[in-house]
Write a protein that holds these residues in place. Structure first.
Motif, PDB file in Angstrom:
ATOM      1  N   GLY A  22       0.816  -1.213   0.000  1.00  0.00           N
ATOM      2  CA  GLY A  22       0.000   0.000   0.000  1.00  0.00           C
ATOM      3  C   GLY A  22       0.844   1.255   0.000  1.00  0.00           C
ATOM      4  O   GLY A  22       0.499   2.256  -0.638  1.00  0.00           O
ATOM      5  N   LEU A  23       1.976   1.220   0.719  1.00  0.00           N
ATOM      6  CA  LEU A  23       2.884   2.375   0.737  1.00  0.00           C
ATOM      7  C   LEU A  23       3.437   2.642  -0.652  1.00  0.00           C
ATOM      8  O   LEU A  23       3.456   3.791  -1.120  1.00  0.00           O
ATOM      9  CB  LEU A  23       4.024   2.102   1.717  1.00  0.00           C
ATOM     10  CG  LEU A  23       5.142   3.144   1.759  1.00  0.00           C
ATOM     11  CD1 LEU A  23       4.619   4.470   2.278  1.00  0.00           C
ATOM     12  CD2 LEU A  23       6.304   2.651   2.623  1.00  0.00           C
ATOM     13  N   ILE A  24       3.883   1.603  -1.330  1.00  0.00           N
ATOM     14  CA  ILE A  24       4.421   1.765  -2.680  1.00  0.00           C
ATOM     15  C   ILE A  24       3.348   2.279  -3.628  1.00  0.00           C
ATOM     16  O   ILE A  24       3.599   3.153  -4.472  1.00  0.00           O
ATOM     17  CB  ILE A  24       5.010   0.427  -3.168  1.00  0.00           C
ATOM     18  CG1 ILE A  24       6.255   0.085  -2.346  1.00  0.00           C
ATOM     19  CG2 ILE A  24       5.349   0.478  -4.648  1.00  0.00           C
ATOM     20  CD1 ILE A  24       6.801  -1.296  -2.611  1.00  0.00           C
ATOM     21  N   ALA A  25       2.119   1.765  -3.483  1.00  0.00           N
ATOM     22  CA  ALA A  25       1.020   2.231  -4.339  1.00  0.00           C
ATOM     23  C   ALA A  25       0.746   3.716  -4.129  1.00  0.00           C
ATOM     24  O   ALA A  25       0.406   4.436  -5.080  1.00  0.00           O
ATOM     25  CB  ALA A  25      -0.238   1.404  -4.051  1.00  0.00           C
ATOM     26  N   SER A  64       8.258  -4.080  16.252  1.00  0.00           N
ATOM     27  CA  SER A  64       9.048  -2.848  16.125  1.00  0.00           C
ATOM     28  C   SER A  64       9.945  -2.890  14.896  1.00  0.00           C
ATOM     29  O   SER A  64      10.206  -1.861  14.256  1.00  0.00           O
ATOM     30  CB  SER A  64       9.880  -2.632  17.386  1.00  0.00           C
ATOM     31  OG  SER A  64      10.782  -3.714  17.575  1.00  0.00           O
ATOM     32  N   VAL A  65      10.434  -4.100  14.547  1.00  0.00           N
ATOM     33  CA  VAL A  65      11.262  -4.237  13.342  1.00  0.00           C
ATOM     34  C   VAL A  65      10.415  -3.992  12.102  1.00  0.00           C
ATOM     35  O   VAL A  65      10.855  -3.329  11.153  1.00  0.00           O
ATOM     36  CB  VAL A  65      11.919  -5.634  13.299  1.00  0.00           C
ATOM     37  CG1 VAL A  65      12.645  -5.837  11.967  1.00  0.00           C
ATOM     38  CG2 VAL A  65      12.887  -5.801  14.459  1.00  0.00           C
ATOM     39  N   GLY A  66       9.184  -4.518  12.097  1.00  0.00           N
ATOM     40  CA  GLY A  66       8.298  -4.276  10.965  1.00  0.00           C
ATOM     41  C   GLY A  66       8.006  -2.800  10.765  1.00  0.00           C
ATOM     42  O   GLY A  66       7.989  -2.300   9.634  1.00  0.00           O
ATOM     43  N   VAL A  67       7.807  -2.077  11.875  1.00  0.00           N
ATOM     44  CA  VAL A  67       7.576  -0.636  11.787  1.00  0.00           C
ATOM     45  C   VAL A  67       8.794   0.076  11.201  1.00  0.00           C
ATOM     46  O   VAL A  67       8.676   0.951  10.332  1.00  0.00           O
ATOM     47  CB  VAL A  67       7.246  -0.058  13.184  1.00  0.00           C
ATOM     48  CG1 VAL A  67       7.188   1.468  13.132  1.00  0.00           C
ATOM     49  CG2 VAL A  67       5.929  -0.610  13.682  1.00  0.00           C
ATOM     50  N   THR A  68       9.980  -0.315  11.648  1.00  0.00           N
ATOM     51  CA  THR A  68      11.204   0.333  11.177  1.00  0.00           C
ATOM     52  C   THR A  68      11.430   0.071   9.691  1.00  0.00           C
ATOM     53  O   THR A  68      11.833   0.984   8.943  1.00  0.00           O
ATOM     54  CB  THR A  68      12.405  -0.150  11.994  1.00  0.00           C
ATOM     55  OG1 THR A  68      12.168   0.104  13.372  1.00  0.00           O
ATOM     56  CG2 THR A  68      13.670   0.567  11.574  1.00  0.00           C
ATOM     57  N   VAL A 119      11.618   2.342   4.173  1.00  0.00           N
ATOM     58  CA  VAL A 119      11.143   2.377   2.781  1.00  0.00           C
ATOM     59  C   VAL A 119      10.412   3.680   2.509  1.00  0.00           C
ATOM     60  O   VAL A 119      10.576   4.303   1.453  1.00  0.00           O
ATOM     61  CB  VAL A 119      10.236   1.162   2.503  1.00  0.00           C
ATOM     62  CG1 VAL A 119       9.620   1.264   1.112  1.00  0.00           C
ATOM     63  CG2 VAL A 119      11.016  -0.133   2.637  1.00  0.00           C
ATOM     64  N   GLN A 120       9.611   4.135   3.458  1.00  0.00           N
ATOM     65  CA  GLN A 120       8.851   5.375   3.284  1.00  0.00           C
ATOM     66  C   GLN A 120       9.775   6.575   3.104  1.00  0.00           C
ATOM     67  O   GLN A 120       9.599   7.384   2.178  1.00  0.00           O
ATOM     68  CB  GLN A 120       7.938   5.592   4.493  1.00  0.00           C
ATOM     69  CG  GLN A 120       7.057   6.827   4.397  1.00  0.00           C
ATOM     70  CD  GLN A 120       6.238   7.024   5.659  1.00  0.00           C
ATOM     71  OE1 GLN A 120       6.742   6.876   6.765  1.00  0.00           O
ATOM     72  NE2 GLN A 120       4.963   7.331   5.484  1.00  0.00           N
ATOM     73  N   GLU A 121      10.781   6.701   3.973  1.00  0.00           N
ATOM     74  CA  GLU A 121      11.692   7.843   3.890  1.00  0.00           C
ATOM     75  C   GLU A 121      12.551   7.777   2.632  1.00  0.00           C
ATOM     76  O   GLU A 121      12.812   8.790   1.980  1.00  0.00           O
ATOM     77  CB  GLU A 121      12.582   7.888   5.132  1.00  0.00           C
ATOM     78  CG  GLU A 121      13.489   9.106   5.211  1.00  0.00           C
ATOM     79  CD  GLU A 121      12.718  10.409   5.325  1.00  0.00           C
ATOM     80  OE1 GLU A 121      13.176  11.421   4.754  1.00  0.00           O
ATOM     81  OE2 GLU A 121      11.642  10.408   5.969  1.00  0.00           O
ATOM     82  N   ALA A 122      12.987   6.564   2.269  1.00  0.00           N
ATOM     83  CA  ALA A 122      13.815   6.412   1.065  1.00  0.00           C
ATOM     84  C   ALA A 122      13.030   6.761  -0.191  1.00  0.00           C
ATOM     85  O   ALA A 122      13.550   7.422  -1.105  1.00  0.00           O
ATOM     86  CB  ALA A 122      14.343   4.982   0.976  1.00  0.00           C
TER      87      ALA A 122
END
Length: 394
Positions: A273-276, A299-303, A308-311
């Protein structure tokens, strides 16, 4: 008049910059002193009334220029004709006219026009009623005194305005930096609040549930174990209460909407969904995502999601062409790689502050991961590596 300012280097501004009315008043004080001295000389010498009238005309021009600069400048300069015509030395009148010219140009009036007026009157009086008395030296002195007065006033005006411009730019840069830093801190604080609420809260709730199940399953004679479980459940409830208190502190000044506050915590399952969402705003993304089948610390999944979001945000703002996203498990570790071609110019209103990369590194390190950021051959790469259970990656 503008308020006093400090220079961007931290040094106190000169008095004439902090108090721009000072040189203006000093010029008029000197003109008044010259006028007074000339009047005293007229009285002591017993000069005739045309001479006295000529000096009074120059003084009236100085007074007039305080409120009406152009009119006063013309009158003071024209007085040189009257003084020269009666046969007296026009030096004092020239001095008053030059001082008025200095004040006029310092106040921002056109320096070329003002200097031209004074120089024209000086030369006109010298070449007509003065009959070239004193020779070329006197004529040159008259012209250069006018040029010096006008140029000095204009130069001080330009220097003062430049100083103030630098001050305003420095203050604006500091204010913008503080606003951006505050925004970033608030944004990260809210992210921490969401993660704390959804990740920690969920784990504590599950802990309490399992403790309750263990308590029910105890035999009747295991009273000490039952008391220990009751105490553990009480501690779990205390953790929940303290977590809610910390959340309240973190959300002080939170201006986000209710829907935003209730949005689920990011996780590995939300990467598609983020990539979309980035593709919907025009970023060409080529994803390759293989979500690990085993347990992944929340917490690892969130990171991973935030990296990916910031990149991708950086790729959209500063990159061009296609951005590749690769998330997969390799040798028991989750590896994230986001790569894009560096753009020639940033997309958007500004080029960014660089705080996003700092926040990304801090988030990865908080999850015991390892982050590598490099730029080579026109490509910008972000690589992150995590242990699924949040162990330290070496």
């Amino acid at each position: 008049m503008a308020k006093a300012r400090n220079s961007q280097e931290g040094l106190a501004a000169p008095l004439w910059v902090r108090r721009p009315e000072v040189p203006h008043r000093v010029a008029y004080a000197l003109a008044a002193l010259v006028f007074t001295g000339q009047i005293v000389a007229v009285v002591l010498r017993g000069a005739d009334w045309p001479t006295a009238l000529s000096v009074l005309l120059a003084g009236a021009g100085v007074t007039l220029s305080w409120r009406w600069p152009w009119a006063g400048l013309v009158v003071t300069s024209a007085a040189s004709f009257a003084v020269t015509a009666v046969g007296h030395d026009p030096l004092s009148v020239w001095m008053m006219a030059v001082l008025v010219l200095f004040s006029v140009t310092l106040r921002g009036k056109q320096p070329l026009a003002a200097t031209g007026i004074v120089a024209a009157f000086f030369l006109g009086a010298f070449m007509t009623v003065g009959g070239f008395r004193g020779g070329a030296v006197v004529g040159a002195a008259a012209v250069f005194s006018a040029v010096a007065g006008g140029a000095t006033g204009a130069a001080l005006r330009v220097h003062r305005d430049h100083w103030w411009t630098l001050e305003e730019r420095a203050e604006s840069a500091i204010a913008t930096r503080e606003i951006e830093a505050t925004r970033r801190v608030t944004e990260e604080r809210l992210r921490i609040a969401r993660d704390l609420h959804d990740v920690i809260g969920h784990q504590v709730a599950m802990l309490s549930l399992h403790l309750g199940a263990a308590e029910i399953g105890l035999p009747e004679d295991a009273e000490s174990s039952r008391q220990a479980l009751v105490s553990a459940r009480s501690s779990a409830r205390t953790v929940v209460v303290e977590t809610q208190r910390i959340l309240a502190l973190l959300r002080l000044g939170d201006g986000v909407s209710g829907d935003e506050a209730l949005r689920p915590t990011p996780a590995l399952s939300g990467l598609e969904g983020l990539i979309a969402s980035f593709e919907s705003i025009g970023l060409d993304v080529r994803p390759s995502i293989e979500i690990p089948s085993g347990f992944v610390e929340p917490s690892v999944g969130v990171t991973v999601y935030r990296v990916v979001q910031e990149a991708l945000t950086n790729a959209y703002r500063h990159g061009e062409g296609t951005a590749t996203v690769d998330v997969r498990e390799h040798d028991g570790r989750i590896r994230v790689t986001v790569e894009n071609r560096v753009g020639r110019s940033p997309r958007g209103a500004d080029s960014g502050s660089g705080l996003g990369l700092v926040g990304m590194r801090e988030r990865v390190e908080s999850s015991s991961g390892r982050l590598t950021i490099d730029s080579h051959d026109g490509r910008f790469r972000v690589r992150a590596e995590f242990s699924p259970v949040g162990a330290v990656v070496r």
